[in-house]
Design an enzyme around this catalytic site. Structure first.
Site, short mmCIF file in Angstrom:
data_model
loop_
_atom_site.label_atom_id
_atom_site.label_comp_id
_atom_site.label_asym_id
_atom_site.label_seq_id
_atom_site.Cartn_x
_atom_site.Cartn_y
_atom_site.Cartn_z
CD GLU A 1 8.80 -0.92 3.22
OE1 GLU A 1 9.16 -1.53 2.92
OE2 GLU A 1 7.26 -0.90 2.58
CB SER B 1 -1.49 2.75 2.63
OG SER B 1 -0.39 1.66 2.85
N GLY B 2 -1.55 2.46 6.18
CA GLY B 2 -1.97 2.05 7.33
C GLY B 2 -1.38 0.32 7.50
CE LYS B 3 3.32 -0.53 3.62
NZ LYS B 3 3.16 0.94 3.15
CB SER B 4 4.11 0.70 9.64
OG SER B 4 4.67 0.41 8.87
CG ASN C 1 5.22 6.58 1.86
OD1 ASN C 1 5.13 4.84 2.21
ND2 ASN C 1 5.94 7.62 1.17
N GLY D 1 1.22 -0.96 -0.12
CA GLY D 1 -0.17 -0.17 0.04
C GLY D 1 1.23 1.46 -0.16
#
Lengths: 274, 267
Positions: B161, B40-43, B38, B36
């Site tokens: 990441e 987008s809520g992934k981390s 930056n 997704g």
């Protein structure tokens, strides 16, 4: 402005480098992490000084132990975009950040304003960002700002250290456009340190491969990038388009040619399959 | 059986909501790549899964419902590698660093010694064992963190990441190690912006502004080229190649392996 490394070393990181970079070229420097590639380009901006040998940037000579009062004459000609863009940001507004170098070099106020706006436009940051606090920008925007800061004061030599970090795909494409413009319209020398050979292959003229502080491969990009086995030995991946063409040759004995872009590769494949 | 089960998760930062009634299940033994742009809520999702952030809703990781009393022990069954290795080092040598988790779990010295050797061999960092973690290159640091994360054979490995600062060849080696772990049954959750890392796994989830917009096998998800273009996410080379050749009628599906592609084109 020519760059010439004459037997240049930096401790054990960069070893006895001889290298001439002519004006108006786009140079790619690849190598695994720890190969010395960042240190090599940092020397061009006198961020580190040689511990041996001599480095000429135009007429400016960099050597061990010399004290430089006029280092800004060099920095006026060399723009450096760091990998971690946050490292170079320190102003309160985007405008001040981009204007910083030009104020330092005593550009006229009207000219500064024009060039700040032009640089922001080139990297794709909207004009309403001018009075934003740069520390509130996203990663990708900060990277674009860092690039704008360098473009704005119009140096002869522009160095990008891992420019793709934090950039999304659309911004990558825009960066490729910017770099091409810097060469074709403004005849700048552009040096790009990157591990992404797919990216480099699209834009560079010449490639240098570094390994353990030495330049182990050098030449135009087609010469260097088709030596896939050798590249892998130095922990560098061949560009995907070339790698695929080589595989076709190896498996089927068909030479479909080395291309820069995937779309050209597709045309070749289509022609040979049909 | 699910390794991860999220129902009605809501979470937001001070000024903006991110997840609202968010649902996601990840099957045990699968390899899911979450991508997704930056923001987008992934981390954030990773931080919630490993108990560093707390939202509302039900979160079950490895059959354990996350609560204030279970949250602390989550690292025993979830290995995590974040993007910034320097913030994760606690020891003087690489060997001690790798062993950290086992020491905390009270494993005996001899077993620790064997596990250090086994894990270092698997990842290819045996020559680094006596060095100081801080003196390593970024790529090497990430390998050390990975070794420390998997030393106790956690059933779930989360990478956030983790490979973004690692060179292409090292990335390939790490992905092969991960493929090996996955084959042995470890659930892999890889959060990345580099979709090349998805080609060895099975599933892909695309996040945007806290919502799942695509979720399926990599073959299904990669067909949605326009979605990736709109989000500014670059498709892997082989996917890009397949989709373009498909347009010209030269292939009828996405082929991930280059050799297979060549054989398919020139039968």
């Amino acid at each position: 402005m020519e760059i010439k490394f004459e037997n240049v070393s930096f401790n054990n990181v960069v070893k006895d480098i001889n290298l001439k970079i002519e004006k108006g070229q786009i140079i790619g420097i690849v190598g695994s992490s720890g190969s010395g590639k960042t240190t090599l380009v940092e020397m061009i901006d006198a961020l580190v000084l040689p511990t041996n040998g001599r480095l000429l940037v135009g007429d400016f000579a960099l050597e061990k132990g010399k004290k430089y009062k006029n280092i800004n004459e060099l920095r006026f000609n060399v723009g450096f975009v760091f990998e971690d863009a946050n490292e170079q940001i320190f102003s309160n507004t985007v405008y001040d950040e981009v204007a910083f170098a030009m104020r330092y070099f005593k550009y006229k106020k009207e000219q500064i304003e024009v060039q700040v706006k032009k640089a922001l436009m080139m990297v794709g940051l909207p004009e309403e960002y001018l009075y934003k606090n740069p520390f509130n920008l996203s990663h990708g925007e900060t990277k674009k700002l860092a690039i704008a800061c360098v473009l704005a004061f119009n140096p002869e030599i522009i160095i990008f250290d891992e420019p793709l970090t934090a950039l999304d795909n659309a911004s990558k494409k825009n960066l490729i456009k910017i770099i091409r413009t810097l060469k074709t319209r403004y005849n700048k020398t552009v040096i790009i340190v990157s591990q992404d050979t797919d990216f480099l292959h699209k834009i560079v003229d010449k490639v240098y491969v570094m390994h353990k502080g030495n330049i182990v491969m050098a030449g135009n990009k087609y010469e260097v990038f088709q030596e896939e086995e050798l590249l892998n030995k130095y922990d560098v991946k061949a560009p995907s388009v070339i790698s695929f063409a080589k595989l076709v040759e190896k498996k089927k004995g068909i030479k479909i040619g080395y291309r820069d872009e995937i779309n050209d590769l597709i045309k070749d494949v289509y022609r040979y399959v049909k | 059986m699910n390794s991860v089960f999220i129902r009605n998760l809501s979470f937001g930062y001070k000024d903006r909501p991110l997840f609202e009634n968010f649902n996601l299940s990840i099957q045990q033994g699968s390899w899911v790549t979450i991508v997704g742009p930056n923001g987008s809520g992934k981390s954030t999702l990773v931080k919630i899964l490993v108990g560093l952030l707390e939202g509302t809703g039900t979160i079950i990781v490895n059959q354990v419902t996350l609560t204030s009393s279970t949250r602390d022990s989550i690292r025993e069954y979830v290995g995590v590698v974040f993007d910034n290795p320097d913030n994760q080092f606690v020891s003087e040598t690489v060997a001690d660093e790798i062993a950290f988790k086992l020491e905390n779990l009270g494993v005996n010295k001899f077993e620790i010694r064997d596990k250090i050797k086994e894990t270092a061999d698997l990842i290819g960092i045996t020559p680094l064992l006596n060095l100081e973690p801080h003196k390593l290159t970024n790529g090497q640091k990430q390998l050390v963190i990975l070794a420390g994360a998997i030393i106790n054979n956690p059933p779930i490995l989360i990478l956030d990441e983790a490979l973004s600062k690692v060179d292409a060849i090292t990335t390939q080696k790490v992905l092969e190690v991960i493929a090996y772990l996955n084959k042995k049954g470890t659930t892999i959750i890889n959060i990345t912006h580099n979709l090349d890392e998805a080609t060895l796994g099975q599933k892909v989830v695309v996040l945007n502004e806290g919502e799942i917009i695509l979720n399926g096998t990599k073959e299904e998800v990669f067909e949605h080229e326009k979605v990736f273009n709109a989000l500014g996410i670059q498709l892997p080379f082989m996917v890009d190649l397949s989709l373009k050749l498909k347009f010209y009628g030269l292939v009828d599906k996405i082929i991930f392996d280059a050799e297979e592609m060549v054989d398919h084109l020139w039968k």
